[in-house]
Design an enzyme around this catalytic site. Sequence first.
Site, PDB file in Angstrom:
ATOM      1  N   THR A 183       0.705  -1.266   0.019  1.00 27.88           N
ATOM      2  CA  THR A 183      -0.150   0.064  -0.113  1.00 27.88           C
ATOM      3  C   THR A 183       1.007   1.375   0.233  1.00 27.88           C
ATOM      4  O   THR A 183       0.857   2.133  -0.868  1.00 27.88           O
ATOM      5  CB  THR A 183      -0.946  -0.004   1.246  1.00 27.88           C
ATOM      6  OG1 THR A 183      -1.675  -1.391   1.394  1.00 27.88           O
ATOM      7  CG2 THR A 183      -1.771   1.208   1.320  1.00 27.88           C
ATOM      8  N   THR A 186      12.637   5.131  10.797  1.00 24.80           N
ATOM      9  CA  THR A 186      13.682   4.414  11.586  1.00 24.80           C
ATOM     10  C   THR A 186      13.209   2.917  10.747  1.00 24.80           C
ATOM     11  O   THR A 186      12.158   2.642  10.913  1.00 24.80           O
ATOM     12  CB  THR A 186      13.929   3.975  13.014  1.00 24.80           C
ATOM     13  OG1 THR A 186      14.214   5.216  13.567  1.00 24.80           O
ATOM     14  CG2 THR A 186      14.726   2.918  13.295  1.00 24.80           C
ATOM     15  N   SER A 220       4.740  -6.949  -1.255  1.00 22.42           N
ATOM     16  CA  SER A 220       4.593  -6.888   0.193  1.00 22.42           C
ATOM     17  C   SER A 220       4.736  -8.370   0.618  1.00 22.42           C
ATOM     18  O   SER A 220       4.560  -9.442   0.002  1.00 22.42           O
ATOM     19  CB  SER A 220       2.900  -6.903   0.248  1.00 22.42           C
ATOM     20  OG  SER A 220       2.727  -6.402   1.599  1.00 22.42           O
ATOM     21  N   ALA A 221       5.738  -8.388   1.735  1.00 24.47           N
ATOM     22  CA  ALA A 221       6.360  -9.663   2.341  1.00 24.47           C
ATOM     23  C   ALA A 221       5.431 -10.747   2.785  1.00 24.47           C
ATOM     24  O   ALA A 221       5.423 -11.702   2.197  1.00 24.47           O
ATOM     25  CB  ALA A 221       7.369  -9.288   3.381  1.00 24.47           C
ATOM     26  N   HIS A 222       4.099 -10.303   3.179  1.00 24.38           N
ATOM     27  CA  HIS A 222       3.220 -11.429   3.681  1.00 24.38           C
ATOM     28  C   HIS A 222       2.602 -12.055   2.591  1.00 24.38           C
ATOM     29  O   HIS A 222       1.930 -13.106   2.970  1.00 24.38           O
ATOM     30  CB  HIS A 222       2.511 -10.884   4.783  1.00 24.38           C
ATOM     31  CG  HIS A 222       1.241  -9.938   4.281  1.00 24.38           C
ATOM     32  ND1 HIS A 222      -0.259 -10.344   4.086  1.00 24.38           N
ATOM     33  CD2 HIS A 222       1.444  -8.524   3.654  1.00 24.38           C
ATOM     34  CE1 HIS A 222      -0.953  -9.478   3.602  1.00 24.38           C
ATOM     35  NE2 HIS A 222       0.084  -8.209   3.234  1.00 24.38           N
ATOM     36  N   ASN A 229      -5.572  -9.760  -7.880  1.00 19.16           N
ATOM     37  CA  ASN A 229      -5.472 -10.427  -6.463  1.00 19.16           C
ATOM     38  C   ASN A 229      -6.921 -11.240  -6.525  1.00 19.16           C
ATOM     39  O   ASN A 229      -6.891 -12.438  -5.803  1.00 19.16           O
ATOM     40  CB  ASN A 229      -5.612  -9.561  -5.614  1.00 19.16           C
ATOM     41  CG  ASN A 229      -6.485  -8.338  -5.489  1.00 19.16           C
ATOM     42  OD1 ASN A 229      -6.699  -7.894  -7.075  1.00 19.16           O
ATOM     43  ND2 ASN A 229      -7.269  -7.854  -4.695  1.00 19.16           N
ATOM     44  N   CYS A 253      -9.402  -7.209   1.854  1.00 15.52           N
ATOM     45  CA  CYS A 253      -9.741  -5.761   2.165  1.00 15.52           C
ATOM     46  C   CYS A 253     -11.146  -5.334   1.863  1.00 15.52           C
ATOM     47  O   CYS A 253     -11.753  -4.391   2.607  1.00 15.52           O
ATOM     48  CB  CYS A 253      -8.890  -4.832   1.542  1.00 15.52           C
ATOM     49  SG  CYS A 253      -7.416  -5.347   1.002  1.00 15.52           S
ATOM     50  N   GLN A 276       0.676  -9.783  -6.013  1.00 18.74           N
ATOM     51  CA  GLN A 276       0.174 -11.112  -6.004  1.00 18.74           C
ATOM     52  C   GLN A 276       1.170 -11.960  -6.765  1.00 18.74           C
ATOM     53  O   GLN A 276       0.798 -13.216  -6.630  1.00 18.74           O
ATOM     54  CB  GLN A 276      -1.237 -11.036  -6.656  1.00 18.74           C
ATOM     55  CG  GLN A 276      -2.114 -10.402  -5.601  1.00 18.74           C
ATOM     56  CD  GLN A 276      -2.588 -11.361  -4.423  1.00 18.74           C
ATOM     57  OE1 GLN A 276      -2.094 -12.502  -4.005  1.00 18.74           O
ATOM     58  NE2 GLN A 276      -3.117 -10.748  -3.284  1.00 18.74           N
TER      59      GLN A 276
HETATM   60  N1  PMP Z   1      -1.941  -4.918  -3.853  1.00 15.93           N
HETATM   61  C1  PMP Z   1      -2.653  -5.789  -4.269  1.00 15.93           C
HETATM   62  C2  PMP Z   1      -2.704  -6.500  -5.404  1.00 15.93           C
HETATM   63  C3  PMP Z   1      -2.769  -6.492  -3.139  1.00 15.93           C
HETATM   64  O1  PMP Z   1      -3.421  -7.798  -3.252  1.00 15.93           O
HETATM   65  C4  PMP Z   1      -2.522  -6.205  -1.670  1.00 15.93           C
HETATM   66  C5  PMP Z   1      -2.972  -7.069  -0.596  1.00 15.93           C
HETATM   67  N2  PMP Z   1      -4.463  -7.496  -0.612  1.00 15.93           N
HETATM   68  C6  PMP Z   1      -2.122  -4.946  -1.612  1.00 15.93           C
HETATM   69  C7  PMP Z   1      -1.625  -4.117  -2.825  1.00 15.93           C
HETATM   70  C8  PMP Z   1      -1.766  -4.075  -0.371  1.00 15.93           C
HETATM   71  O2  PMP Z   1      -0.736  -5.013   0.741  1.00 15.93           O
HETATM   72  P1  PMP Z   1      -0.548  -4.563   1.937  1.00 15.93           P
HETATM   73  O3  PMP Z   1      -1.989  -4.502   2.617  1.00 15.93           O
HETATM   74  O4  PMP Z   1       0.385  -5.422   2.370  1.00 15.93           O
HETATM   75  O5  PMP Z   1       0.078  -3.170   1.853  1.00 15.93           O
END
Ligand code: PMP
Length: 400
Positions: A74, A237, A200-202, A152, A328, A180
């Site tokens: 994001t 930081t 995004s790492a997760h 996504n 989301c 994704q």
């Molecule tokens: N872009 C896409 C295509 C995503 O699928 C997501 C997470 N659902 C995000 C951005 C945002 O990632 P984060 O919430 O880890 O910032």
Amino acid sequence: MNPDWIYLDNNATTAPSTGVVGAIALALSQTWGNASSSHAMGQEAKQALVMARSQVARFLNCKPAEVIFTSGATEANHIALRGAVGFNGRHKIVLSAGEHAGVQKLARHLRDRQLAAVDWIGLNADGSLNIDQARSLITPEVSVVSVMAANNETGVLMPIGELARLAHEQGALLHVDATQLIGKLPFDFAKSGADLVSLSAHKFHGPKGVGALIVRQGLNWPALFMGTQERGRRGGTENLPGILGLGAAAEKLSLSPEGWLSQTSALARLRDALEQGLLAALPGTVIYGASSPRLPNTCYLRFGHVHADVVLNKLDRMGVMASSGAACSASGNEPSPVLLAMGVSREDALCAIRFSLSGHTTAQQIQTVLERLPLELAPLMAEHTSSVSSPSELPTGVFA
Ligand code: PMP
């Protein structure tokens, strides 16, 4: 986590791998210095930061100096699009109708504040990008084209190479939200043609709250948060535990081409078994995006006209985690904007369910879903028989 649960919501988030957990624990217990401090503790932290940056760079085939660590995709998307406004004196953003909610909201905000003009490229019925429309919208006024690498919800892949060519012909930049795709298919920054890439790492077995924006060398990109860290491109930081976790997740995925091939085909085999099994057991099932090239782990479908909430409730009772689209926007009764952009009716879109697999998903888990879900859904689908789509109404390739 209950060991009997079946987690099929990996596009929402993934389980951190053991190496990631170890790297984070080490950063919290040992390497907890501030990487900007000049003393030994600071230098130790700085070395760890340098290592994580190289791990990410090796994984994506970019230069370490091109990596800006952020709090996730994001933030990376915001740095990319905010920075693009005014680039080369241009103030126009072109994005796809399938972009993530954060990107859509930012674009509308910039347009409403009259900071940027915005145009949207539509999607085709099969979830792919309307490339003819892209051609007509990418003009010399455009500063940036922003399109995700893979959607996504549907998992459908977007034509990044072609978009890079179209954008560069007009002197515009290409921003790719690769959140994704990264971790599910190989991604090579140098070859992609993209100027800016978010991740995004997760989404690939790393921790939440950390990610990166890759900025092509030579682009003097403005910061969103001013400060001295990340060469002045992202103040604050550094989140060292998160960044080391991201580095460990990236390192684990720095696979050889053969490694990627076997990982990708194993995932696609499991996903295809799920889809074929559901189609066979529950006629009236419609799969979205199946005729387009797509991520190997994603399955987006509806069971006739059974509302997504009803299906999710049944799945929940079975201990199966899935979602009704993007995490989301998964709560509430709003249909997926991605499906609406593909021309799916509001009523049908409200029935869509997304299963997303990972390397942790087992054949046994898929078998369990295939044994139990049809028993629950068949009677419900029969209730709706009169309104169930006839095969002629189904998107082509659905049964492929
Ligand atoms: N872009 C896409 C295509 C995503 O699928 C997501 C997470 N659902 C995000 C951005 C945002 O990632 P984060 O919430 O880890 O910032």
